[in-house]
Design an enzyme around this catalytic site. Structure first.
Site, PDB file in Angstrom:
ATOM      1  N   ARG A 100      44.351  16.925   3.405  1.00 31.92           N
ATOM      2  CA  ARG A 100      43.541  16.946   4.647  1.00 31.92           C
ATOM      3  C   ARG A 100      42.792  15.620   4.706  1.00 31.92           C
ATOM      4  O   ARG A 100      41.998  15.301   3.825  1.00 31.92           O
ATOM      5  CB  ARG A 100      42.565  18.118   4.645  1.00 31.92           C
ATOM      6  N   HIS A 127      47.766  19.162  13.307  1.00 30.10           N
ATOM      7  CA  HIS A 127      47.365  20.273  12.422  1.00 30.10           C
ATOM      8  C   HIS A 127      48.524  21.283  12.393  1.00 30.10           C
ATOM      9  O   HIS A 127      48.395  22.407  12.892  1.00 30.10           O
ATOM     10  CB  HIS A 127      46.082  20.907  12.952  1.00 30.10           C
ATOM     11  N   GLN A 130      48.252  25.062  11.219  1.00 33.63           N
ATOM     12  CA  GLN A 130      47.555  25.919  12.174  1.00 33.63           C
ATOM     13  C   GLN A 130      48.521  26.428  13.250  1.00 33.63           C
ATOM     14  O   GLN A 130      48.550  27.623  13.576  1.00 33.63           O
ATOM     15  CB  GLN A 130      46.412  25.131  12.842  1.00 33.63           C
ATOM     16  N   ASP A 228      39.562  24.775  21.330  1.00 36.05           N
ATOM     17  CA  ASP A 228      39.097  24.272  20.031  1.00 36.05           C
ATOM     18  C   ASP A 228      37.731  23.634  20.271  1.00 36.05           C
ATOM     19  O   ASP A 228      37.334  23.418  21.431  1.00 36.05           O
ATOM     20  CB  ASP A 228      40.112  23.245  19.481  1.00 36.05           C
ATOM     21  N   CYS A 268      41.318  28.137  16.827  1.00 35.00           N
ATOM     22  CA  CYS A 268      41.651  27.886  15.418  1.00 35.00           C
ATOM     23  C   CYS A 268      40.455  28.072  14.498  1.00 35.00           C
ATOM     24  O   CYS A 268      40.628  28.233  13.289  1.00 35.00           O
ATOM     25  CB  CYS A 268      42.238  26.494  15.264  1.00 35.00           C
ATOM     26  N   ARG A 296      47.063  32.144   8.418  1.00 33.16           N
ATOM     27  CA  ARG A 296      47.157  30.861   7.718  1.00 33.16           C
ATOM     28  C   ARG A 296      47.688  31.102   6.302  1.00 33.16           C
ATOM     29  O   ARG A 296      48.524  30.362   5.801  1.00 33.16           O
ATOM     30  CB  ARG A 296      45.780  30.174   7.650  1.00 33.16           C
TER      31      ARG A 296
HETATM   32  N1   CP Z   1      41.200  26.020  11.471  1.00 31.48           N
HETATM   33  C1   CP Z   1      40.906  25.310  10.373  1.00 31.48           C
HETATM   34  O1   CP Z   1      41.651  24.388   9.953  1.00 31.48           O
HETATM   35  O2   CP Z   1      39.784  25.726   9.718  1.00 31.48           O
HETATM   36  P1   CP Z   1      39.068  24.933   8.553  1.00 31.48           P
HETATM   37  O3   CP Z   1      38.603  23.600   9.082  1.00 31.48           O
HETATM   38  O4   CP Z   1      37.924  25.829   8.115  1.00 31.48           O
HETATM   39  O5   CP Z   1      40.050  24.730   7.418  1.00 31.48           O
END
Ligand code: CP
Length: 313
Positions: A100, A127, A130, A228, A268, A296
């Site tokens: 990430r 992403h 997701q 989002d 998300c 997830r």
């Molecule tokens: N939706 C998502 O990626 O959540 P986080 O940022 O908590 O990992």
């Protein structure tokens, strides 16, 4: 060596098998195979996370492997060691890498320079974990065993708010891959990065979405209304301006009423109630936000199982 850096890293023909595996892992949690037995998968995170971090750590453990969480600033990468050397060194120790970070080029370079599978756990550009979990969540509702992916074809998703964010980008790619229609609504001036438009063109999807500044037009005939946060990680300095220009795009009961009568609401998470969505919509029976979050885990387990190399390989 297969990586998962963007939605199109799996072909459409591979998705039925992937979704079926996620379904299997979900249905038989605690009793299924352990394809990561004897393996360690490292997770390099440069941004905060609740869902992604916990679902990957739990998922690796449930697949029989050992998760190794590495905050970027705790390893030499945070002090300037090159991505290339980091990729080569970690490839000698661990069996897979989950990343990430901010710059999408970083995950690409880790994949290019290492010899282990790399999974994109969010970049500023995309992403994909997701969107695969979201698509699985919809397929569970609309599909049937043996044809989960086909149930998505022809459905319409409306993304409302920050149309240039990573989740919006990823949904454009995902919707095109899955044969869904996608319409985006948001204020003018928040276009996707040129890098995303190049990627979209390279995939043959340059015209694969509609954009409007009218949220009611975007949600017309939509099966799903998605939003989002308005201020993605790294955009904090723009907070006041973003809230000002995006305030006409709050997903509220009135906007949901303009979509199909049985339209679902997705986010998300984390959510900022009162900004991109009202608490009423988050709590409504049409909201499937916690199914998305749970999935997830199951989808990422399926992705890792598909990418994992046999022990000793
Ligand atoms: N939706 C998502 O990626 O959540 P986080 O940022 O908590 O990992």
């Amino acid at each position: 060596m297969k990586h998962f850096l963007k939605e199109t890293d799996f072909r459409l023909s591979e998705l039925d098998g992937l979704f079926a595996l996620a379904h299997e892992f979900k249905a038989h949690r605690g009793r299924h195979a352990a394809p990561l037995a004897g393996q360690t998968w490292a997770m390099i995170f440069s941004k905060s996370s609740t869902r992604t971090r916990v679902s990957f750590e739990v998922g690796i453990h449930e697949l029989g492997g050992n998760p190794l969480f590495l905050n970027r600033n705790d390893i030499q990468l945070g002090r300037g060691e090159t991505i290339a050397d980091t990729a080569r060194v970690l490839s000698r120790f661990v069996h897979g890498l989950i990343v990430r970070t901010f710059d999408h080029a970083e995950v690409q370079q880790l994949a290019d320079m290492g010899t282990i599978p790399v999974i994109n756990a969010l970049t500023d550009l995309l992403h994909p974990c997701q969107i695969y979990a979201d698509a699985f969540t919809l397929a569970e509702r609309w599909g049937r065993s043996g044809d989960l992916v086909g149930a998505l074809r022809g459905r319409k998703i409306a993304f409302v708010g920050d149309r240039g964010c990573n989740v919006a980008n990823s949904w454009i790619l995902g919707a095109n891959l899955l044969g869904m229609k996608i319409s985006l609504a948001g204020p003018a001036g928040f276009d996707a990065a040129p890098e995303f438009n190049q990627l979209l063109a390279a995939e043959g999807y340059a015209n694969g979405y509609q954009f409007t500044t009218d949220p009611y037009e975007a949600v017309r005939d939509a099966d799903v209304v998605y939003t989002d946060v308005w201020v993605s990680m790294g955009k904090e300095e723009e907070t006041a301006e973003r809230i000002r220009v995006m305030s006409p795009f709050t997903v509220n009961a009135g906007l949901m009423a303009a979509a199909k009568p049985d339209a679902l609401f997705m986010h998300c998470l984390p959510a900022h109630a009162g900004q991109e969505v009202t608490q009423e919509v988050l709590d409504s029976p049409r909201s499937i936000i916690f199914d998305q979050a749970e999935n997830r885990l199951h989808m990422q387990k399926a992705i890792m199982a598909k990418l994992a190399q046999p022990a000793g390989a």
